[in-house]
Design a protein around this motif. Structure first.
Motif, PDB file in Angstrom:
ATOM      1  N   VAL A 210       0.837  -1.205   0.000  1.00  0.00           N
ATOM      2  CA  VAL A 210       0.000   0.000   0.000  1.00  0.00           C
ATOM      3  C   VAL A 210       0.871   1.252   0.000  1.00  0.00           C
ATOM      4  CG1 VAL A 210      -1.659   1.330   1.368  1.00  0.00           C
ATOM      5  CG2 VAL A 210      -1.978  -1.132   1.070  1.00  0.00           C
ATOM      6  N   GLU A 211       1.956   1.238   0.767  1.00  0.00           N
ATOM      7  CA  GLU A 211       2.869   2.385   0.787  1.00  0.00           C
ATOM      8  C   GLU A 211       3.475   2.618  -0.592  1.00  0.00           C
ATOM      9  OE1 GLU A 211       5.307   5.567   1.734  1.00  0.00           O
ATOM     10  OE2 GLU A 211       3.569   4.760   2.807  1.00  0.00           O
ATOM     11  N   ALA A 212       3.870   1.554  -1.270  1.00  0.00           N
ATOM     12  CA  ALA A 212       4.432   1.698  -2.617  1.00  0.00           C
ATOM     13  C   ALA A 212       3.392   2.284  -3.568  1.00  0.00           C
ATOM     14  CB  ALA A 212       4.918   0.344  -3.127  1.00  0.00           C
ATOM     15  N   ALA A 213       2.152   1.815  -3.467  1.00  0.00           N
ATOM     16  CA  ALA A 213       1.091   2.307  -4.339  1.00  0.00           C
ATOM     17  C   ALA A 213       0.775   3.770  -4.052  1.00  0.00           C
ATOM     18  CB  ALA A 213      -0.159   1.446  -4.174  1.00  0.00           C
ATOM     19  N   ILE A 214       0.819   4.172  -2.785  1.00  0.00           N
ATOM     20  CA  ILE A 214       0.591   5.580  -2.426  1.00  0.00           C
ATOM     21  C   ILE A 214       1.668   6.459  -3.044  1.00  0.00           C
ATOM     22  CG2 ILE A 214       0.632   7.210  -0.492  1.00  0.00           C
ATOM     23  CD1 ILE A 214      -0.806   5.059   1.172  1.00  0.00           C
ATOM     24  N   GLN A 215       2.925   6.028  -2.951  1.00  0.00           N
ATOM     25  CA  GLN A 215       4.009   6.796  -3.568  1.00  0.00           C
ATOM     26  C   GLN A 215       3.839   6.863  -5.086  1.00  0.00           C
ATOM     27  OE1 GLN A 215       8.011   5.805  -2.285  1.00  0.00           O
ATOM     28  NE2 GLN A 215       7.300   5.223  -0.240  1.00  0.00           N
ATOM     29  N   TYR A 216       3.404   5.768  -5.666  1.00  0.00           N
ATOM     30  CA  TYR A 216       3.164   5.718  -7.117  1.00  0.00           C
ATOM     31  C   TYR A 216       2.086   6.729  -7.512  1.00  0.00           C
ATOM     32  CZ  TYR A 216       1.727   3.643 -11.623  1.00  0.00           C
ATOM     33  OH  TYR A 216       1.400   3.423 -12.945  1.00  0.00           O
ATOM     34  N   GLN A 217       0.983   6.743  -6.769  1.00  0.00           N
ATOM     35  CA  GLN A 217      -0.115   7.649  -7.105  1.00  0.00           C
ATOM     36  C   GLN A 217       0.195   9.098  -6.774  1.00  0.00           C
ATOM     37  OE1 GLN A 217      -1.984   6.000  -9.431  1.00  0.00           O
ATOM     38  NE2 GLN A 217      -3.611   7.272  -8.578  1.00  0.00           N
ATOM     39  N   ALA A 218       1.124   9.334  -5.873  1.00  0.00           N
ATOM     40  CA  ALA A 218       1.497  10.710  -5.542  1.00  0.00           C
ATOM     41  C   ALA A 218       2.070  11.434  -6.747  1.00  0.00           C
ATOM     42  CB  ALA A 218       2.498  10.720  -4.395  1.00  0.00           C
ATOM     43  N   ALA A 219       2.656  10.659  -7.667  1.00  0.00           N
ATOM     44  CA  ALA A 219       3.227  11.258  -8.880  1.00  0.00           C
ATOM     45  C   ALA A 219       2.226  11.302 -10.027  1.00  0.00           C
ATOM     46  CB  ALA A 219       4.460  10.458  -9.309  1.00  0.00           C
ATOM     47  N   SER A 220       1.005  10.822  -9.800  1.00  0.00           N
ATOM     48  CA  SER A 220      -0.008  10.772 -10.848  1.00  0.00           C
ATOM     49  C   SER A 220      -0.688  12.120 -11.025  1.00  0.00           C
ATOM     50  CB  SER A 220      -1.051   9.706 -10.513  1.00  0.00           C
ATOM     51  OG  SER A 220      -2.172   9.801 -11.354  1.00  0.00           O
ATOM     52  N   THR A 221      -1.120  12.398 -12.222  1.00  0.00           N
ATOM     53  CA  THR A 221      -1.855  13.641 -12.508  1.00  0.00           C
ATOM     54  C   THR A 221      -3.359  13.456 -12.322  1.00  0.00           C
ATOM     55  OG1 THR A 221      -1.994  13.063 -14.868  1.00  0.00           O
ATOM     56  CG2 THR A 221      -0.113  14.415 -14.152  1.00  0.00           C
ATOM     57  N   SER A 222      -3.792  12.258 -11.934  1.00  0.00           N
ATOM     58  CA  SER A 222      -5.224  11.983 -11.795  1.00  0.00           C
ATOM     59  C   SER A 222      -5.848  12.658 -10.585  1.00  0.00           C
ATOM     60  CB  SER A 222      -5.454  10.472 -11.699  1.00  0.00           C
ATOM     61  OG  SER A 222      -4.923   9.972 -10.477  1.00  0.00           O
TER      62      SER A 222
ATOM     63  N   THR B 131      -7.512   4.560 -15.548  1.00  0.00           N
ATOM     64  CA  THR B 131      -7.785   5.797 -14.831  1.00  0.00           C
ATOM     65  C   THR B 131      -9.084   6.394 -15.350  1.00  0.00           C
ATOM     66  OG1 THR B 131      -5.446   6.279 -14.469  1.00  0.00           O
ATOM     67  CG2 THR B 131      -6.970   8.129 -14.287  1.00  0.00           C
ATOM     68  N   GLY B 132     -10.041   6.580 -14.453  1.00  0.00           N
ATOM     69  CA  GLY B 132     -11.321   7.174 -14.809  1.00  0.00           C
ATOM     70  C   GLY B 132     -11.503   8.500 -14.111  1.00  0.00           C
ATOM     71  N   ARG B 133     -12.720   9.018 -14.196  1.00  0.00           N
ATOM     72  CA  ARG B 133     -12.997  10.313 -13.593  1.00  0.00           C
ATOM     73  C   ARG B 133     -12.911  10.267 -12.063  1.00  0.00           C
ATOM     74  NH1 ARG B 133     -18.538  13.890 -14.523  1.00  0.00           N
ATOM     75  NH2 ARG B 133     -17.963  15.629 -13.122  1.00  0.00           N
ATOM     76  N   GLY B 134     -13.446   9.184 -11.480  1.00  0.00           N
ATOM     77  CA  GLY B 134     -13.493   9.126 -10.025  1.00  0.00           C
ATOM     78  C   GLY B 134     -12.472   8.209  -9.381  1.00  0.00           C
ATOM     79  N   PHE B 135     -11.967   7.223 -10.146  1.00  0.00           N
ATOM     80  CA  PHE B 135     -11.094   6.218  -9.546  1.00  0.00           C
ATOM     81  C   PHE B 135      -9.998   5.789 -10.513  1.00  0.00           C
ATOM     82  CE2 PHE B 135     -15.358   5.661  -7.723  1.00  0.00           C
ATOM     83  CZ  PHE B 135     -15.083   5.819  -6.371  1.00  0.00           C
ATOM     84  N   THR B 136      -8.890   5.331  -9.928  1.00  0.00           N
ATOM     85  CA  THR B 136      -7.801   4.725 -10.680  1.00  0.00           C
ATOM     86  C   THR B 136      -7.592   3.309 -10.170  1.00  0.00           C
ATOM     87  OG1 THR B 136      -6.644   6.799 -11.134  1.00  0.00           O
ATOM     88  CG2 THR B 136      -5.317   4.799 -11.171  1.00  0.00           C
TER      89      THR B 136
ATOM     90  N   GLY C 184      -8.726   6.826  -5.145  1.00  0.00           N
ATOM     91  CA  GLY C 184      -9.660   7.907  -5.435  1.00  0.00           C
ATOM     92  C   GLY C 184      -9.393   9.061  -4.499  1.00  0.00           C
ATOM     93  N   ILE C 185     -10.443   9.754  -4.102  1.00  0.00           N
ATOM     94  CA  ILE C 185     -10.336  10.855  -3.143  1.00  0.00           C
ATOM     95  C   ILE C 185     -11.219  10.494  -1.962  1.00  0.00           C
ATOM     96  CG2 ILE C 185     -10.650  13.325  -2.745  1.00  0.00           C
ATOM     97  CD1 ILE C 185     -10.381  13.706  -5.787  1.00  0.00           C
ATOM     98  N   ASN C 186     -10.608  10.145  -0.846  1.00  0.00           N
ATOM     99  CA  ASN C 186     -11.338   9.672   0.329  1.00  0.00           C
ATOM    100  C   ASN C 186     -11.608  10.839   1.270  1.00  0.00           C
ATOM    101  OD1 ASN C 186     -12.597   8.029   2.136  1.00  0.00           O
ATOM    102  ND2 ASN C 186     -10.767   6.930   2.801  1.00  0.00           N
ATOM    103  N   THR C 187     -12.519  11.712   0.854  1.00  0.00           N
ATOM    104  CA  THR C 187     -12.900  12.867   1.670  1.00  0.00           C
ATOM    105  C   THR C 187     -14.413  12.976   1.699  1.00  0.00           C
ATOM    106  OG1 THR C 187     -12.748  14.335  -0.260  1.00  0.00           O
ATOM    107  CG2 THR C 187     -10.806  14.165   1.153  1.00  0.00           C
TER     108      THR C 187
END
Length: 332
Positions: A47-59, A89-94, A115-118
């Motif tokens: 999960v930590e690796a995936a979070i770092q991966y998505q941190a660089a995403s433009t989604s 990658t979609g509008r709401g989720f990757t 996604g965006i968990n807010t």
């Protein structure tokens, strides 16, 4: 050997792979059950690796929403790689896949949704108190009055944690409890467990990777059975075969309402078939650390469920655990 936040040490690794981005690290030798790395800790690394991966995403999809993990082989205390790639990658989720590799072998394969968990404004619906349909925190005690208890000796990482079981939930497992079933019962059955959990190192915090570990910290159904129902069960290891987590809500900022290192854990299991058994787990925010704070009116209404999980596990003699641990160490 390190507290949890240091043990989840994953770094981007240079690679010419056009499909995957590679992350790497070393399994900490203390976050083990017996001689084998805890399955939740291993998933925390992914999960930590995936979070770092998505941190660089433009989604903009920075938060884990769901993860399903299949454990194909036993993890070793050794170097590892996590190979992450985007499926869609979609509008709401990757959607991602992430695979943990050791010594050239695929050990754990996962599918993750980000996604965006807010909290979102209407018209999106969310069941929270004071709605009478909302789930409330299932623990009966307040952390300030909870009594820490001895943990499983097989949990090698126990110096970094504190655990206080809920006696009211435990009492419902008694052979004479009204929770027991008979020929007239419709549904029912199974066993429950609940506790307050605290990371004792002051540098630790409840994070999304730590939630992956926390959903795997509970007393399994076979161990909750009275001796009369588990005759022949020796010292056992309960390796995870499949683990699915939904990240329910953003982790609250530490305050006088929410503890930074403590959560409430609840689990239940209903089925045991030839060693295979199920587990359902909830992780809740906590109002304070164990043995601290004050039991104030209305504290329950403010707590939120951070994650839920389901798991299929198996019963294996502890000797198998130790043998696999030694075999893995021999390859280093």
């Amino acid at each position: 050997m390190a507290p949890f936040y240091r043990a989840v040490d994953v770094k981007s690794s240079p690679s010419n792979d056009a499909v995957y981005r590679i992350f790497a690290g070393d399994i900490d030798p203390q976050w083990l059950v017996g001689a084998v790395p805890n399955g939740g800790y291993v998933l925390a690394l992914i999960v930590e690796a995936a979070i770092q991966y998505q941190a660089a995403s433009t989604s903009g999809h920075k938060d884990p929403i769901h993860v399903t993990a299949h454990y194909l082989r036993t993890t070793s205390v050794a170097h590892f790689e996590v190979r992450v790639r985007t499926l869609k990658t979609g509008r709401g989720f990757t959607n991602l896949t992430a695979e943990l590799i050791q010594q050239g072998n695929l050990i754990v394969t996962t599918h993750l949704i980000f996604g965006i968990n807010t909290p979102t404004p209407p018209p999106h619906l969310t069941l929270v108190p004071p709605s009478p349909y909302a789930r409330r925190i299932p623990l009966h005690t307040h952390p300030s009055t909870a009594n820490p208890q001895r943990m499983r000796e097989a949990w090698v990482f126990q110096p970094y944690m504190k655990l206080a079981s809920d006696p009211t939930i435990h009492a419902r497992n008694h052979p004479e409890s009204i929770s027991r079933t008979d020929s007239t019962t419709v549904g029912g059955g199974g066993l429950e467990w609940g506790a307050w959990f605290e990371f004792v190192d002051e540098g630790d915090r409840i994070t999304n990777p730590s939630l992956a570990f926390l959903v795997d910290i509970f007393v399994n159904l076979p161990s909750l059975l009275p001796k009369s129902e588990r005759q022949g069960l020796r010292s056992s290891w309960f390796p995870t075969m499949v683990l699915a987590i939904e990240f329910k809500a953003p982790i609250p900022r530490p305050s006088d309402v929410y503890a930074s290192r403590t959560v409430g854990l609840y689990s239940s299991g209903r089925f045991l078939n030839d060693g295979r058994h199920d587990a359902y787990v909830e992780v809740w925010s906590a109002p304070c650390n164990i043995g601290e704070g004050v039991d104030t009116e209305g504290w329950r209404e403010k707590q939120v469920c951070l994650a839920t999980a389901t798991q299929m596990a198996y019963i294996v003699p502890m000797e198998v655990n130790m043998a696999k641990g030694k075999k893995g160490s021999a390859k280093l």
